[in-house]
Scaffold this motif. Structure first.
Motif, PDB file in Angstrom:
ATOM      1  N   UNK A   1     -19.881  18.434  -0.712  1.00 23.81           N
ATOM      2  CA  UNK A   1     -19.325  19.226  -1.812  1.00 23.81           C
ATOM      3  C   UNK A   1     -18.114  20.050  -1.351  1.00 23.81           C
ATOM      4  N   UNK A   2     -17.565  19.680  -0.193  1.00 25.27           N
ATOM      5  CA  UNK A   2     -16.332  20.316   0.269  1.00 25.27           C
ATOM      6  C   UNK A   2     -16.515  21.662   0.949  1.00 25.27           C
ATOM      7  N   UNK A   3     -17.747  21.996   1.282  1.00 20.58           N
ATOM      8  CA  UNK A   3     -18.041  23.283   1.933  1.00 20.58           C
ATOM      9  C   UNK A   3     -18.212  23.069   3.438  1.00 20.58           C
ATOM     10  N   UNK A   4     -17.154  22.572   4.078  1.00 17.77           N
ATOM     11  CA  UNK A   4     -17.248  22.191   5.490  1.00 17.77           C
ATOM     12  C   UNK A   4     -17.573  23.379   6.397  1.00 17.77           C
ATOM     13  N   UNK A   5     -17.002  24.537   6.110  1.00 12.90           N
ATOM     14  CA  UNK A   5     -17.253  25.703   6.971  1.00 12.90           C
ATOM     15  C   UNK A   5     -18.721  26.113   6.913  1.00 12.90           C
ATOM     16  N   UNK A   6     -19.302  26.083   5.709  1.00 12.78           N
ATOM     17  CA  UNK A   6     -20.722  26.419   5.584  1.00 12.78           C
ATOM     18  C   UNK A   6     -21.581  25.359   6.260  1.00 12.78           C
TER      19      UNK A   6
ATOM     20  N   UNK B   1     -20.757  23.520   8.793  1.00 11.52           N
ATOM     21  CA  UNK B   1     -20.636  23.740  10.235  1.00 11.52           C
ATOM     22  C   UNK B   1     -21.522  24.907  10.675  1.00 11.52           C
ATOM     23  N   UNK B   2     -21.532  25.978   9.888  1.00 19.30           N
ATOM     24  CA  UNK B   2     -22.358  27.151  10.219  1.00 19.30           C
ATOM     25  C   UNK B   2     -23.840  26.785  10.238  1.00 19.30           C
ATOM     26  N   UNK B   3     -24.277  26.005   9.242  1.00 19.80           N
ATOM     27  CA  UNK B   3     -25.678  25.574   9.162  1.00 19.80           C
ATOM     28  C   UNK B   3     -26.040  24.739  10.391  1.00 19.80           C
ATOM     29  N   UNK B   4     -25.177  23.787  10.742  1.00 20.56           N
ATOM     30  CA  UNK B   4     -25.451  22.909  11.887  1.00 20.56           C
ATOM     31  C   UNK B   4     -25.402  23.683  13.204  1.00 20.56           C
ATOM     32  N   UNK B   5     -24.463  24.593  13.332  1.00 15.74           N
ATOM     33  CA  UNK B   5     -24.353  25.376  14.568  1.00 15.74           C
ATOM     34  C   UNK B   5     -25.581  26.261  14.753  1.00 15.74           C
ATOM     35  N   UNK B   6     -26.070  26.825  13.654  1.00 16.81           N
ATOM     36  CA  UNK B   6     -27.285  27.649  13.722  1.00 16.81           C
ATOM     37  C   UNK B   6     -28.491  26.788  14.103  1.00 16.81           C
TER      38      UNK B   6
ATOM     39  N   UNK C   1     -29.326  19.805   4.021  1.00 21.35           N
ATOM     40  CA  UNK C   1     -28.559  20.903   3.408  1.00 21.35           C
ATOM     41  C   UNK C   1     -27.111  20.879   3.911  1.00 21.35           C
ATOM     42  N   UNK C   2     -26.947  20.662   5.205  1.00 18.97           N
ATOM     43  CA  UNK C   2     -25.600  20.595   5.779  1.00 18.97           C
ATOM     44  C   UNK C   2     -24.817  19.428   5.181  1.00 18.97           C
TER      45      UNK C   2
END
Length: 154
Positions: free
Chosen positions: A51-56, A58-63, A44-45
């Motif tokens: 698709x250019x959603x780097x902030x999301x 990063x949030x997925x991976x950090x979680x 998913x990350x």
């Protein structure tokens, strides 16, 4: 784990197909380390990042890292994300954590070298690429990068 030892030996085989199969098998083991849920979260990350959603991403991976702090591939994937974003210090820290958890992770060693090289820290980069080569002696890319970094030192 006996299977991993066999695969590590296969990385040193003169036959390119044997090495390639072993490389793929190791990546599969690393990605699947935390089962289907961990694998799906990494995927998913990756989709978010592509698709250019780097902030999301990063949030997925950090979680994921928060939930499974011993999941080396989650650290490695976040390091890749940071590298792509040119956040090299963060990439270095995550590569180092991935390596601490999985010292034979040639991908994390390679990423560590790339991150150091991007910062102009060529001695550190050479050291990381050499570690990657210890594990994957036929990895021409690491050999080339060692030569490039050595040239930049002189």
């Amino acid at each position: 784990m006996k299977e991993i030892q066999i695969l590590l030996e296969a990385l040193k085989d003169p036959d390119e197909e044997v090495r390639s199969d072993a490389t793929q098998a190791l990546w599969q083991i690393w990605f699947a380390q935390k089962g289907v849920a961990g694998l799906q979260t990494l995927q998913r990350a990756q989709v978010l990042l592509e698709s250019g959603e780097a902030m999301q991403a990063e949030a997925v991976l950090s979680e994921l890292i928060e939930q499974l702090p011993d999941f080396a591939e989650a650290w490695n994937r976040r390091a890749v994300l940071y590298f792509v974003q040119q956040q090299y210090r963060k990439a270095i820290a995550d590569c180092q954590k991935a390596i601490e958890l999985n010292p034979i992770h040639f991908g994390a060693w390679h990423g560590l070298g790339l991150s150091y090289a991007a910062r102009g820290e060529y001695r550190e980069a050479i050291s990381a690429f050499r570690q990657a080569l210890e594990i994957q002696p036929y990895a021409i890319e690491n050999q080339r990068l060692i030569l490039e970094c050595t040239a930049k030192l002189s």
